[in-house]
Design a protein around this motif. Structure first.
Motif, short mmCIF file in Angstrom:
data_model
loop_
_atom_site.label_atom_id
_atom_site.label_comp_id
_atom_site.label_asym_id
_atom_site.label_seq_id
_atom_site.Cartn_x
_atom_site.Cartn_y
_atom_site.Cartn_z
N ARG A 38 37.35 40.68 35.56
CA ARG A 38 37.37 38.84 35.80
C ARG A 38 35.73 39.16 37.24
N THR A 47 42.40 33.13 34.91
CA THR A 47 43.02 34.28 34.69
C THR A 47 44.27 34.54 33.37
N VAL A 70 42.27 34.04 29.87
CA VAL A 70 41.38 35.42 30.22
C VAL A 70 42.16 35.94 30.11
N VAL A 109 36.48 29.08 29.69
CA VAL A 109 36.09 28.76 31.18
C VAL A 109 35.24 28.00 31.51
N ALA A 122 38.89 41.34 28.37
CA ALA A 122 37.71 39.61 29.58
C ALA A 122 36.75 39.31 29.74
N ARG A 123 35.90 40.84 29.20
CA ARG A 123 34.64 40.20 28.86
C ARG A 123 34.32 39.38 28.03
N ILE A 137 42.11 43.74 33.71
CA ILE A 137 41.04 42.58 33.76
C ILE A 137 40.92 42.06 35.24
N ASP A 178 41.06 30.37 40.11
CA ASP A 178 40.13 31.64 39.37
C ASP A 178 41.89 32.19 38.71
N ARG A 200 33.19 31.71 27.34
CA ARG A 200 32.17 31.39 28.24
C ARG A 200 32.70 29.67 28.68
N THR A 221 32.69 41.30 39.20
CA THR A 221 31.88 42.05 38.88
C THR A 221 31.92 43.47 39.84
#
Length: 291
Positions: free
Chosen positions: A121, A201, A205, A187, A179-180, A117, A197, A184, A123
């Motif tokens: 989340r 998560t 997520v 989110v 998680a990817r 995770i 954030d 979107r 990058t």
């Protein structure tokens, strides 16, 4: 609309309800019949394989010394169950191995989910650690078992470490991908509503990645058992893996196969528990019979 047509219009939904119930009952009956047929086919296949194995061994078509036979394997399991093993009771050996596998599985799952995770989340973190994880994943993890025995000794710690490294990577990659793959739009909507954030998560997520994580749990417990068994096979004081090593050392093929059967039963029970938990958690998902 005329008064004559009004009762027909009103009655139509009431007429459709029994038809819908009939279709539901028909699908349920078809699903039950299919389950019975599948179970019977599985049982027949098992009986056919065991019968063929027993017959070929008794006819000396295959060497019974090397391949043993189902009747001798059953006798070995019965002897271990009633009289115990050279290492103690059979239940003690099963619990010793299961304890190591469970502990390694829990640690590997938690570490895999957290790192998966986090890297999914963040990058920058994924870019930095990604190459190292790929290198570690390319190492044959079974060969690490002797190293863990050297580091941690013959106790449970070396077997737990072997289980952890086998469990971590499948869980990590599934959690990372989950998680990817989060929508979107979800989110973005959460951020518009003022979610931090941390809340994104925890509340967006992780729930979205749960199905990905559960997919890895089904295979990861088997990996945990493999890690514990390999560690015990290399060096241990108790456990099913040590039973395998001792049976091999005395050329007791029935003992080797008996230990494999016991492990298969344990793995199937664990798979059943995971499947039950998954169905309870994901009640909203349609079953195969509903599709």
């Amino acid at each position: 609309m005329s008064p004559d047509t009004l009762p027909e219009t009103v009655a139509a939904p009431r007429d459709a309800e029994p038809a819908k119930q009939d279709r539901t009952h028909s699908r349920a009956r078809a699903a039950r019949r299919r389950k019975i047929v599948v179970t019977a086919a599985r049982a027949l296949l098992l009986v056919a394989v065991l019968g063929l194995w027993e017959g070929l061994s008794r006819a000396k078509v295959i060497d019974p010394f090397n391949f043993s036979m189902p009747s001798k394997i059953w006798d070995q399991i019965y002897t271990w169950t009633t009289h115990g093993t050279a290492l103690g009771s059979l239940g003690e050996q099963i619990w010793f191995t299961l304890h190591e596998a469970l502990l390694g599985w829990i640690i590997g799952v938690v570490a895999g989910v957290v790192f998966g995770i986090a890297l999914g989340r963040i990058t920058f973190l994924a870019d930095v650690l990604g190459p190292y994880i790929k290198v570690l994943n390319s190492i044959p993890r079974i060969v690490l078992a002797p190293i863990f025995v050297i580091w941690f000794g013959l106790g449970p710690a070396s077997k737990v470490a072997s289980a952890v490294v086998l469990v971590f990577f499948p869980v990590f990659f599934n959690a990372f991908q989950g998680a990817r793959e989060v929508d979107r739009n979800l989110v973005a909507n959460a951020r518009i509503l003022g979610a931090s954030d941390r809340r994104v998560t925890l509340q967006v997520v992780i729930p979205s990645a749960t199905s990905w994580i559960f997919t890895s749990l089904h295979v990861s417990f088997g990996f945990a058992l493999i890690g514990a068994i390999v560690g015990e096979y290399i060096g241990a004081t108790k456990g099913i893996g040590l039973l395998v090593a001792q049976s091999q050392g005395t050329f007791n093929a029935a003992g080797v196969y008996a230990a494999m059967v016991i492990l298969a039963v344990v793995a199937l029970l664990a798979e059943g528990l995971l499947t039950f938990a998954e169905r309870r958690i994901f009640r909203w998902k349609p079953s195969d019979s509903d599709r």
